[in-house]
Design an enzyme around this catalytic site. Sequence first.
Site, PDB file in Angstrom:
ATOM      1  N   HIS A 143      21.575 -11.803 -26.276  1.00  0.00           N
ATOM      2  CA  HIS A 143      22.536 -11.437 -27.310  1.00  0.00           C
ATOM      3  C   HIS A 143      22.068 -10.128 -27.958  1.00  0.00           C
ATOM      4  O   HIS A 143      20.873  -9.825 -27.956  1.00  0.00           O
ATOM      5  CB  HIS A 143      22.611 -12.458 -28.444  1.00  0.00           C
ATOM      6  CG  HIS A 143      22.994 -13.845 -28.071  1.00  0.00           C
ATOM      7  ND1 HIS A 143      22.108 -14.762 -27.568  1.00  0.00           N
ATOM      8  CD2 HIS A 143      24.170 -14.511 -28.209  1.00  0.00           C
ATOM      9  CE1 HIS A 143      22.712 -15.920 -27.390  1.00  0.00           C
ATOM     10  NE2 HIS A 143      23.974 -15.792 -27.758  1.00  0.00           N
ATOM     11  N   ASP A 171      19.292 -10.568 -30.529  1.00  0.00           N
ATOM     12  CA  ASP A 171      17.990 -10.954 -29.987  1.00  0.00           C
ATOM     13  C   ASP A 171      17.097  -9.746 -29.763  1.00  0.00           C
ATOM     14  O   ASP A 171      15.875  -9.848 -29.844  1.00  0.00           O
ATOM     15  CB  ASP A 171      18.134 -11.644 -28.618  1.00  0.00           C
ATOM     16  CG  ASP A 171      19.079 -12.816 -28.624  1.00  0.00           C
ATOM     17  OD1 ASP A 171      19.158 -13.495 -29.651  1.00  0.00           O
ATOM     18  OD2 ASP A 171      19.735 -13.045 -27.588  1.00  0.00           O
ATOM     19  N   GLU A 227      32.073 -19.924 -22.760  1.00  0.00           N
ATOM     20  CA  GLU A 227      31.155 -21.061 -22.720  1.00  0.00           C
ATOM     21  C   GLU A 227      31.642 -22.200 -23.615  1.00  0.00           C
ATOM     22  O   GLU A 227      31.722 -22.038 -24.827  1.00  0.00           O
ATOM     23  CB  GLU A 227      29.762 -20.620 -23.158  1.00  0.00           C
ATOM     24  CG  GLU A 227      28.734 -21.728 -23.107  1.00  0.00           C
ATOM     25  CD  GLU A 227      27.323 -21.213 -23.298  1.00  0.00           C
ATOM     26  OE1 GLU A 227      26.461 -22.002 -23.726  1.00  0.00           O
ATOM     27  OE2 GLU A 227      27.068 -20.034 -23.006  1.00  0.00           O
ATOM     28  N   GLU A 267      27.071 -25.348 -19.929  1.00  0.00           N
ATOM     29  CA  GLU A 267      25.722 -25.741 -20.346  1.00  0.00           C
ATOM     30  C   GLU A 267      25.586 -27.255 -20.349  1.00  0.00           C
ATOM     31  O   GLU A 267      26.457 -27.961 -20.864  1.00  0.00           O
ATOM     32  CB  GLU A 267      25.397 -25.197 -21.734  1.00  0.00           C
ATOM     33  CG  GLU A 267      24.005 -25.590 -22.195  1.00  0.00           C
ATOM     34  CD  GLU A 267      23.670 -25.110 -23.587  1.00  0.00           C
ATOM     35  OE1 GLU A 267      23.181 -25.923 -24.408  1.00  0.00           O
ATOM     36  OE2 GLU A 267      23.898 -23.915 -23.865  1.00  0.00           O
ATOM     37  N   HIS A 318      25.683 -28.817 -23.876  1.00  0.00           N
ATOM     38  CA  HIS A 318      27.027 -28.833 -24.451  1.00  0.00           C
ATOM     39  C   HIS A 318      27.882 -29.925 -23.812  1.00  0.00           C
ATOM     40  O   HIS A 318      28.717 -30.548 -24.485  1.00  0.00           O
ATOM     41  CB  HIS A 318      27.693 -27.471 -24.260  1.00  0.00           C
ATOM     42  CG  HIS A 318      27.020 -26.368 -25.015  1.00  0.00           C
ATOM     43  ND1 HIS A 318      27.417 -25.051 -24.922  1.00  0.00           N
ATOM     44  CD2 HIS A 318      25.965 -26.374 -25.870  1.00  0.00           C
ATOM     45  CE1 HIS A 318      26.645 -24.298 -25.693  1.00  0.00           C
ATOM     46  NE2 HIS A 318      25.755 -25.087 -26.264  1.00  0.00           N
ATOM     47  N   ASP A 367      24.146 -22.660 -17.892  1.00  0.00           N
ATOM     48  CA  ASP A 367      22.954 -22.696 -18.732  1.00  0.00           C
ATOM     49  C   ASP A 367      22.283 -24.036 -18.483  1.00  0.00           C
ATOM     50  O   ASP A 367      22.878 -25.093 -18.739  1.00  0.00           O
ATOM     51  CB  ASP A 367      23.319 -22.582 -20.213  1.00  0.00           C
ATOM     52  CG  ASP A 367      23.635 -21.155 -20.629  1.00  0.00           C
ATOM     53  OD1 ASP A 367      23.504 -20.251 -19.799  1.00  0.00           O
ATOM     54  OD2 ASP A 367      24.011 -20.957 -21.797  1.00  0.00           O
ATOM     55  N   ASP A 379      22.089 -30.256 -30.626  1.00  0.00           N
ATOM     56  CA  ASP A 379      21.827 -29.587 -29.354  1.00  0.00           C
ATOM     57  C   ASP A 379      20.352 -29.196 -29.307  1.00  0.00           C
ATOM     58  O   ASP A 379      19.953 -28.186 -29.882  1.00  0.00           O
ATOM     59  CB  ASP A 379      22.722 -28.350 -29.280  1.00  0.00           C
ATOM     60  CG  ASP A 379      22.829 -27.780 -27.890  1.00  0.00           C
ATOM     61  OD1 ASP A 379      22.281 -28.384 -26.960  1.00  0.00           O
ATOM     62  OD2 ASP A 379      23.479 -26.731 -27.736  1.00  0.00           O
ATOM     63  N   ASP A 403      18.362 -28.377 -26.680  1.00  0.00           N
ATOM     64  CA  ASP A 403      18.037 -27.255 -25.777  1.00  0.00           C
ATOM     65  C   ASP A 403      16.640 -27.371 -25.177  1.00  0.00           C
ATOM     66  O   ASP A 403      15.844 -26.437 -25.247  1.00  0.00           O
ATOM     67  CB  ASP A 403      18.157 -25.921 -26.524  1.00  0.00           C
ATOM     68  CG  ASP A 403      19.592 -25.512 -26.782  1.00  0.00           C
ATOM     69  OD1 ASP A 403      20.448 -25.826 -25.945  1.00  0.00           O
ATOM     70  OD2 ASP A 403      19.860 -24.891 -27.828  1.00  0.00           O
ATOM     71  N   ASP A 451      18.743 -21.779 -20.917  1.00  0.00           N
ATOM     72  CA  ASP A 451      19.051 -21.788 -22.349  1.00  0.00           C
ATOM     73  C   ASP A 451      18.237 -22.917 -22.967  1.00  0.00           C
ATOM     74  O   ASP A 451      18.776 -23.905 -23.465  1.00  0.00           O
ATOM     75  CB  ASP A 451      20.549 -22.001 -22.549  1.00  0.00           C
ATOM     76  CG  ASP A 451      20.975 -21.742 -23.982  1.00  0.00           C
ATOM     77  OD1 ASP A 451      20.100 -21.522 -24.828  1.00  0.00           O
ATOM     78  OD2 ASP A 451      22.186 -21.766 -24.250  1.00  0.00           O
TER      79      ASP A 451
END
Length: 435
Positions: free
Chosen positions: A100, A103, A231, A267, A270, A295, A306, A308, A338
């Site tokens: 991103h 980031d 996404e 993902e 998700h 992802d 979430d 991750d 991710d």
Amino acid sequence: MMTDFFGSLSKIKYEGPESDNPLAFHHYNPDEIVMGKSLKEHLRFAIAYWHSFAWEGGDPFGGRTFDRPWFGDEMSKAKLKADVAFELFDLLGAPYFCFHDVDVRPEGKNFAESLSNLNEIVDYFEEKMESSETKLLWGTANMFSNRRFMSGASTNPDPDVFAYAAATVKSCMDATHRLGGQNYVLWGGREGYETLLNTDIGQELDHMGRFLNMVVDYKHKIGFKGTILVEPKPQEPSKHQYDFDAATCIGFLRKYGLEGEVKLNLEQGHAILAGHSFEHEIAVATADNMLGSIDMNRNDYQSGWDTDQFPNNTPEVALAYYHILKSGGFTTGGTNFDAKLRRQSLDAEDLVAGHIGGMDICARGLKAAAAMLEDGGLEAALKERYADWDKDVNKDMLANGTLESISERVLKDDINPEPRSGKQEKLENLVNRFV
């Protein structure tokens, strides 16, 4: 320049399943050929810049636990972060990364300064990429963290926020194009609502559809050859997000005439939040030729958010790759991690180990998926279950039948069907032979 963040760690090598070296690949041999392609070509691994280098180790109940030397708002810190990032890419032999805008660059006092910072770090990325084998899988814009986006980006009731979001996406598409990115992703982190008391769903969806059409128009204007991806995610941070799951996104894309231009970045975490399995979401997308990229992570099934985490469940991963391989595999997409370390995993070595484990699990899963496809048992059972639809009388019923004509046939032929077994247990046992 080289940093000392990873100390004496050397490039991670494949040592095979018998090795007890925790910092070696045990299942991911990038050159191993499976179904005519190398694992590197099949999996197309990418490192997520945000979780690996920008995440500070917080959770909903506690703040920062990591103390990284590149944390800060100075450009020198952003360049140090890039140095460390490319060292990790090289250690792992990762073919791709994803980012991103926030980031990689410091936040400016206004859009012009943020744009200048982004362009400066993209210049630096270009230098880094000249001496690295790692390429850009996709770029994206963070339009959910800053308070200006608290009510959405393209769906915001304030036209100035819509305009700011449009300018942000343009800048990130330009950066992705410059770096040779193979996709551009939009995730509507706050494209949804907290309450219907202050939300006009119809207007917000129209604005989001118009926004995405602008993105597609700009892609063609600048000659970007990559794929535009959206996404899905059902909730968190919003109470309800408009990109709830694969089926919802496909319906949205069709409504706004985008089904030929935009695909999905799915993902695992998700999918779980939406109440689905990962293979369900992939199967829905591939049924409509809408799968773009994935992802790869997992959620803690005992937590309500979430989490991750790096994947570690071979059967789940195998079934996901089964549907990916069955549909022909990735084209511009790939497997982006991710995934983030646990907030107690503070060491540089932990970051390397997390990716090693994820890459090994994906390799195991993909090889199991390929073996299932080559065995053919699942596909044979599927074909057998639907075989009667290949009979001419049933093809004609589907193509030309009416309720009246079908009713006449049922009476004439005394059709009185008995239930047929779905053989689920037998098929589950077949899968377990491979995973």
